[in-house]
Design an enzyme around this catalytic site. Sequence first.
Site, mmCIF file in Angstrom:
data_model
loop_
_atom_site.group_PDB
_atom_site.id
_atom_site.type_symbol
_atom_site.label_atom_id
_atom_site.label_comp_id
_atom_site.label_asym_id
_atom_site.label_seq_id
_atom_site.Cartn_x
_atom_site.Cartn_y
_atom_site.Cartn_z
ATOM 1 N N ASP A 278 0.849 -1.187 0.000
ATOM 2 C CA ASP A 278 0.000 0.000 0.000
ATOM 3 C C ASP A 278 0.888 1.241 0.000
ATOM 4 O O ASP A 278 1.838 1.343 0.779
ATOM 5 C CB ASP A 278 -0.906 0.006 1.234
ATOM 6 C CG ASP A 278 -1.902 1.149 1.190
ATOM 7 O OD1 ASP A 278 -2.983 0.962 0.615
ATOM 8 O OD2 ASP A 278 -1.574 2.232 1.732
ATOM 9 N N GLU A 321 -4.672 2.327 -4.253
ATOM 10 C CA GLU A 321 -3.207 2.391 -4.210
ATOM 11 C C GLU A 321 -2.590 1.112 -3.676
ATOM 12 O O GLU A 321 -1.436 1.096 -3.243
ATOM 13 C CB GLU A 321 -2.761 3.594 -3.363
ATOM 14 C CG GLU A 321 -3.111 3.506 -1.885
ATOM 15 C CD GLU A 321 -4.482 4.067 -1.561
ATOM 16 O OE1 GLU A 321 -4.694 4.418 -0.392
ATOM 17 O OE2 GLU A 321 -5.333 4.164 -2.471
#
Length: 410
Positions: A278, A321
Amino acid sequence: MQFEAMAFLEKLDTATLAFIASLVFLTVAVLFVVVYFSRRTYAGFGYWVAWQICSLTGFVVFANRGPEPGPYSILLTNLFLLTAPALLCHGFIRFHDLRSGRLLILTNYLPVALALAAQFHFTFVVPDQQSRIVVFSLARMAVLIRCCVELLRSREMRTSPSFFLFAAILLVLIANDLFQIWRIWQPAAEIDSWGGANIKFALLVGIAGDILGAYGLLLLIRERLERELDAARHNIEALARTDALTGIWNRRHLDEIVGLEVERARRYRQPVSLILLDVDHFKSINDRYGHAAGDDVLRQIAALGRHSIRSTDTIGRWGGEEFLILAPGTPLANAGHMADKLRRAIADHAFAAPGRVTASIGVAEWGIGDDIDSWMRRADAALYLAKQSGRNRVETAEIGEHDQAIVNQA
């Protein structure tokens, strides 16, 4: 057998054969014209339409000239029947996109021009029927041999079933021309340019060759259409499984791969690890530098990920993301090292707008007691721990007692 064949040919009527040949060429020509103007065709098909029209015109002129042809009908017949195979060859060159210079393509029509000049000489200057037949046969053989060479140059053609059909047709036509020349050279050869067995045999060969040749050309087009449809289908399938922004696999494809790797791990008792990444403070990047800069960050991280993994690994965008890497045959410790290598690559990379970007990573190895959901939850828990521990770090999810790693069960 030879005498029976000759007797059969003698029974045939030349005018009837010429009429049938004209009808066949007319039918095929109309079919080609309709296809040309009503369907999507490829480069070269226009030359094949012209090939049919030239062949049709040549046979119509021959059918109407009778047993005592005039000099102009002789020249017209030779003009159209020699130009036709040259157009067929030119169509092959264009259809298969064979790189031939203008000079080389013009040589395709050179035998036709030389033959017509010789035909003019042996018709008006020194009338000689035998020489006209030899010149015609030699010129057509030259064009047909050139056609064979062009077919061999095309890799697409050599791998096509229609290659053998065209090769057989061209070889039969060349053999017929050789036979005509051999027959002329025989002692006391009788030449009949209308009712002879050689003329009738040539008409039969022309009818059969045109039908099979037209079928072969349409088969070539169908094969190319099928290849293009298969390629388009594969492209659509790839697009459906590819993330449009980063160019790596999307979640749909990752879900399938994860399921397959779990089944493989169960069956063969081999380790497999999952890496969940992430991007740190990604919302701040979007807010400060704009979504275009955020998209560029995601694209560059995807590129760094592709270069950091092995060919047997799979990387994809899990959502937003988040990125997921599946590492088959990799125990937890090795997967942790792989994840840390990627983390350092991202941290050391100079991104355009934000400059420096970091990522937090969670790693989990699949265990005997895991299903896909529990495995994902453990990787996600490790990622959450990395976030809570200060970000820009790798955390691994240890396997509990009931989830013993399969590498130890092998």
